[in-house]
Write a protein that holds these residues in place. Structure first.
Motif, PDB file in Angstrom:
ATOM      1  N   LEU A 121       0.547  -1.081  -0.372  1.00 17.19           N
ATOM      2  CA  LEU A 121       0.458   0.058  -0.353  1.00 17.19           C
ATOM      3  C   LEU A 121       1.020   1.513   0.159  1.00 17.19           C
ATOM      4  O   LEU A 121       1.317   1.610   0.831  1.00 17.19           O
ATOM      5  CB  LEU A 121      -1.151   0.040   0.708  1.00 17.19           C
ATOM      6  N   ILE A 122       1.057   2.327  -1.108  1.00 20.46           N
ATOM      7  CA  ILE A 122       1.110   3.568  -0.904  1.00 20.46           C
ATOM      8  C   ILE A 122       0.769   4.924  -0.929  1.00 20.46           C
ATOM      9  O   ILE A 122      -0.342   4.105  -1.861  1.00 20.46           O
ATOM     10  CB  ILE A 122       2.730   3.041  -2.439  1.00 20.46           C
ATOM     11  N   ILE A 123       1.041   5.497  -0.021  1.00 16.94           N
ATOM     12  CA  ILE A 123      -0.012   6.914   0.088  1.00 16.94           C
ATOM     13  C   ILE A 123       0.082   7.411   0.174  1.00 16.94           C
ATOM     14  O   ILE A 123       1.457   7.711   0.560  1.00 16.94           O
ATOM     15  CB  ILE A 123      -0.942   6.396   1.538  1.00 16.94           C
ATOM     16  N   GLU A 124      -0.155   8.214  -0.700  1.00 16.34           N
ATOM     17  CA  GLU A 124       0.779  10.050  -1.351  1.00 16.34           C
ATOM     18  C   GLU A 124       0.246   9.869  -2.262  1.00 16.34           C
ATOM     19  O   GLU A 124      -0.303   9.830  -3.440  1.00 16.34           O
ATOM     20  CB  GLU A 124       2.752   8.561  -2.390  1.00 16.34           C
ATOM     21  N   ASP A 125       0.053  11.653  -2.264  1.00 18.46           N
ATOM     22  CA  ASP A 125      -0.339  12.813  -3.695  1.00 18.46           C
ATOM     23  C   ASP A 125       0.117  13.522  -4.133  1.00 18.46           C
ATOM     24  O   ASP A 125       0.337  13.883  -5.186  1.00 18.46           O
ATOM     25  CB  ASP A 125      -0.910  13.332  -2.675  1.00 18.46           C
ATOM     26  N   HIS A 126       1.709  13.372  -4.427  1.00 22.12           N
ATOM     27  CA  HIS A 126       2.730  13.728  -4.935  1.00 22.12           C
ATOM     28  C   HIS A 126       2.946  12.973  -6.694  1.00 22.12           C
ATOM     29  O   HIS A 126       4.134  11.705  -6.218  1.00 22.12           O
ATOM     30  CB  HIS A 126       4.270  14.769  -4.417  1.00 22.12           C
ATOM     31  N   LYS A 127       2.453  13.778  -7.779  1.00 18.57           N
ATOM     32  CA  LYS A 127       2.605  12.552  -8.986  1.00 18.57           C
ATOM     33  C   LYS A 127       4.029  12.209  -8.956  1.00 18.57           C
ATOM     34  O   LYS A 127       4.464  11.089  -9.392  1.00 18.57           O
ATOM     35  CB  LYS A 127       2.276  13.714 -10.250  1.00 18.57           C
ATOM     36  N   PRO A 128       4.707  13.132  -9.850  1.00 17.69           N
ATOM     37  CA  PRO A 128       6.696  12.841  -9.979  1.00 17.69           C
ATOM     38  C   PRO A 128       7.027  11.826  -8.771  1.00 17.69           C
ATOM     39  O   PRO A 128       7.700  11.334  -8.916  1.00 17.69           O
ATOM     40  CB  PRO A 128       7.133  14.115  -9.369  1.00 17.69           C
TER      41      PRO A 128
ATOM     42  N   ILE B 195      -9.486   9.976   2.466  1.00 19.31           N
ATOM     43  CA  ILE B 195     -10.790   8.869   2.477  1.00 19.31           C
ATOM     44  C   ILE B 195     -10.304   7.584   1.606  1.00 19.31           C
ATOM     45  O   ILE B 195     -10.610   6.703   2.037  1.00 19.31           O
ATOM     46  CB  ILE B 195     -11.940  10.396   2.079  1.00 19.31           C
ATOM     47  N   ASP B 196      -9.535   7.936   0.108  1.00 16.33           N
ATOM     48  CA  ASP B 196     -10.004   6.683  -0.160  1.00 16.33           C
ATOM     49  C   ASP B 196      -8.629   5.573   0.615  1.00 16.33           C
ATOM     50  O   ASP B 196      -8.803   4.426   0.807  1.00 16.33           O
ATOM     51  CB  ASP B 196      -9.264   6.920  -1.738  1.00 16.33           C
ATOM     52  N   ALA B 197      -7.517   6.205   1.359  1.00 10.25           N
ATOM     53  CA  ALA B 197      -6.864   5.367   2.022  1.00 10.25           C
ATOM     54  C   ALA B 197      -7.413   5.024   3.020  1.00 10.25           C
ATOM     55  O   ALA B 197      -7.413   3.863   3.438  1.00 10.25           O
ATOM     56  CB  ALA B 197      -5.162   6.498   2.646  1.00 10.25           C
ATOM     57  N   LYS B 198      -8.138   4.843   3.894  1.00 10.17           N
ATOM     58  CA  LYS B 198      -8.878   4.812   5.088  1.00 10.17           C
ATOM     59  C   LYS B 198      -9.858   3.739   4.518  1.00 10.17           C
ATOM     60  O   LYS B 198     -10.392   3.022   5.306  1.00 10.17           O
ATOM     61  CB  LYS B 198     -10.080   5.870   5.989  1.00 10.17           C
ATOM     62  N   ASN B 199     -10.440   4.558   3.604  1.00 13.44           N
ATOM     63  CA  ASN B 199     -11.602   3.214   3.346  1.00 13.44           C
ATOM     64  C   ASN B 199     -11.249   1.750   2.461  1.00 13.44           C
ATOM     65  O   ASN B 199     -11.026   0.453   2.485  1.00 13.44           O
ATOM     66  CB  ASN B 199     -12.373   3.323   1.814  1.00 13.44           C
ATOM     67  N   SER B 200      -9.408   2.284   2.330  1.00 12.06           N
ATOM     68  CA  SER B 200      -8.729   1.031   1.433  1.00 12.06           C
ATOM     69  C   SER B 200      -8.420   0.015   2.854  1.00 12.06           C
ATOM     70  O   SER B 200      -7.688  -1.296   2.680  1.00 12.06           O
ATOM     71  CB  SER B 200      -6.960   1.947   0.659  1.00 12.06           C
ATOM     72  N   LEU B 201      -8.506   0.570   4.532  1.00  9.66           N
ATOM     73  CA  LEU B 201      -8.413  -0.479   5.225  1.00  9.66           C
ATOM     74  C   LEU B 201      -8.763  -1.292   5.727  1.00  9.66           C
ATOM     75  O   LEU B 201      -9.158  -1.537   6.555  1.00  9.66           O
ATOM     76  CB  LEU B 201      -7.251   0.491   6.150  1.00  9.66           C
ATOM     77  N   LEU B 202     -11.029  -0.768   5.326  1.00 10.70           N
ATOM     78  CA  LEU B 202     -11.178  -1.673   5.834  1.00 10.70           C
ATOM     79  C   LEU B 202     -11.290  -3.019   5.202  1.00 10.70           C
ATOM     80  O   LEU B 202     -11.717  -4.223   5.698  1.00 10.70           O
ATOM     81  CB  LEU B 202     -12.687  -1.081   4.721  1.00 10.70           C
ATOM     82  N   SER B 203     -10.952  -3.279   3.976  1.00  9.46           N
ATOM     83  CA  SER B 203     -10.752  -4.841   3.908  1.00  9.46           C
ATOM     84  C   SER B 203      -8.963  -4.866   3.256  1.00  9.46           C
ATOM     85  O   SER B 203      -9.094  -4.753   1.702  1.00  9.46           O
ATOM     86  CB  SER B 203     -11.334  -5.569   2.530  1.00  9.46           C
ATOM     87  N   PRO B 204      -8.508  -4.470   3.991  1.00  9.56           N
ATOM     88  CA  PRO B 204      -6.997  -5.147   4.247  1.00  9.56           C
ATOM     89  C   PRO B 204      -5.957  -6.430   3.255  1.00  9.56           C
ATOM     90  O   PRO B 204      -6.368  -7.366   3.928  1.00  9.56           O
ATOM     91  CB  PRO B 204      -6.149  -4.610   4.628  1.00  9.56           C
ATOM     92  N   ASN B 205      -5.588  -5.896   2.239  1.00 13.62           N
ATOM     93  CA  ASN B 205      -4.747  -7.606   2.008  1.00 13.62           C
ATOM     94  C   ASN B 205      -3.506  -7.260   1.610  1.00 13.62           C
ATOM     95  O   ASN B 205      -2.810  -7.525   0.503  1.00 13.62           O
ATOM     96  CB  ASN B 205      -5.192  -8.232   0.408  1.00 13.62           C
TER      97      ASN B 205
ATOM     98  N   ASP C 134      -2.238   5.704  12.794  1.00 15.61           N
ATOM     99  CA  ASP C 134      -3.400   5.689  13.946  1.00 15.61           C
ATOM    100  C   ASP C 134      -3.797   3.496  14.013  1.00 15.61           C
ATOM    101  O   ASP C 134      -3.727   3.229  14.420  1.00 15.61           O
ATOM    102  CB  ASP C 134      -4.057   6.060  14.483  1.00 15.61           C
ATOM    103  N   GLU C 135      -5.270   4.579  12.375  1.00 15.89           N
ATOM    104  CA  GLU C 135      -6.000   3.362  11.827  1.00 15.89           C
ATOM    105  C   GLU C 135      -4.928   1.701  11.774  1.00 15.89           C
ATOM    106  O   GLU C 135      -5.283   0.930  12.678  1.00 15.89           O
ATOM    107  CB  GLU C 135      -6.727   3.667  10.611  1.00 15.89           C
ATOM    108  N   ILE C 136      -3.495   1.766  11.022  1.00 12.52           N
ATOM    109  CA  ILE C 136      -3.526   0.547  11.275  1.00 12.52           C
ATOM    110  C   ILE C 136      -2.808   0.055  12.539  1.00 12.52           C
ATOM    111  O   ILE C 136      -2.784  -1.017  12.885  1.00 12.52           O
ATOM    112  CB  ILE C 136      -1.911   0.414   9.625  1.00 12.52           C
ATOM    113  N   GLN C 137      -2.172   0.838  13.646  1.00 13.78           N
ATOM    114  CA  GLN C 137      -1.790   0.118  14.041  1.00 13.78           C
ATOM    115  C   GLN C 137      -2.946   0.508  15.704  1.00 13.78           C
ATOM    116  O   GLN C 137      -2.502  -1.194  16.315  1.00 13.78           O
ATOM    117  CB  GLN C 137      -0.683   1.410  15.759  1.00 13.78           C
ATOM    118  N   GLU C 138      -4.050  -0.041  15.670  1.00 12.99           N
ATOM    119  CA  GLU C 138      -5.001  -0.078  16.320  1.00 12.99           C
ATOM    120  C   GLU C 138      -5.545  -1.109  15.528  1.00 12.99           C
ATOM    121  O   GLU C 138      -6.159  -2.137  16.411  1.00 12.99           O
ATOM    122  CB  GLU C 138      -6.367   1.160  15.568  1.00 12.99           C
TER     123      GLU C 138
END
Length: 162
Positions: free
Chosen positions: A4-11, A40-50, A74-78
């Protein structure tokens, strides 16, 4: 290996993709990235993580001063069990201690080294044991559905609980 990569900077995203493609050509472990560009999409991706690991940027919008990425940490750690790496230019604002499963790396560092670190953790098999689709989770599901669900009436009607 699902990353999982959570990043907004295109380059930066393109650099990550290029590095992963290069890494995959030389490695016996193939990294499959899933790029998420906003909170928002990052949080949604954690609802059914693989996922077997995550790389998280702290600032998920160019004009933000908030460290939105910490919400994902925080969500991942919890709730979840896989290693995560914060890769950011704002590490000085994070006062959390590193551990075997939580690392902080500068955006200016060598991304291939980060990939190597992630793959070394992955090769231990820990995510196959502890992850949401891991062995322990399978055992817990089996215990619940094959044993507890069949004896719940006994638990409910047990007078010794009171």
């Amino acid at each position: 290996m699902n990353l999982l990569i959570i990043e907004d900077h295109k380059p930066t995203i393109q650099s990550y993709i290029d590095n992963i493609e290069s890494f995959n050509k030389k490695s016996d472990v193939q990294i499959i990235p899933e790029i998420i560009e906003n909170l928002i999409d990052a949080k949604n991706s954690l609802l059914s993580p693989n996922y077997d690991a995550a790389i998280i940027d702290l600032k998920l919008s160019s004009n933000s001063v908030e460290l939105e990425g910490l919400e994902i940490v925080d969500e991942i750690q919890e709730k979840l069990r896989f290693p995560m790496f914060i890769v950011s230019g704002s590490l000085g604002q994070v006062d959390r201690e590193e551990s075997a499963f939580f690392k902080k790396r500068s955006r200016d560092g060598d991304f291939k080294e980060i990939l190597n670190e992630i793959v070394e953790i992955y090769k231990t098999g820990v995510t196959n044991i502890l992850g949401s689709k891991g062995t322990i989770e399978e055992y817990l599901n089996s215990i619940f559905w094959n044993h507890m669900s069949n004896s719940m009436d006994l638990w409910i009607n047990d007078d010794s609980r009171n």
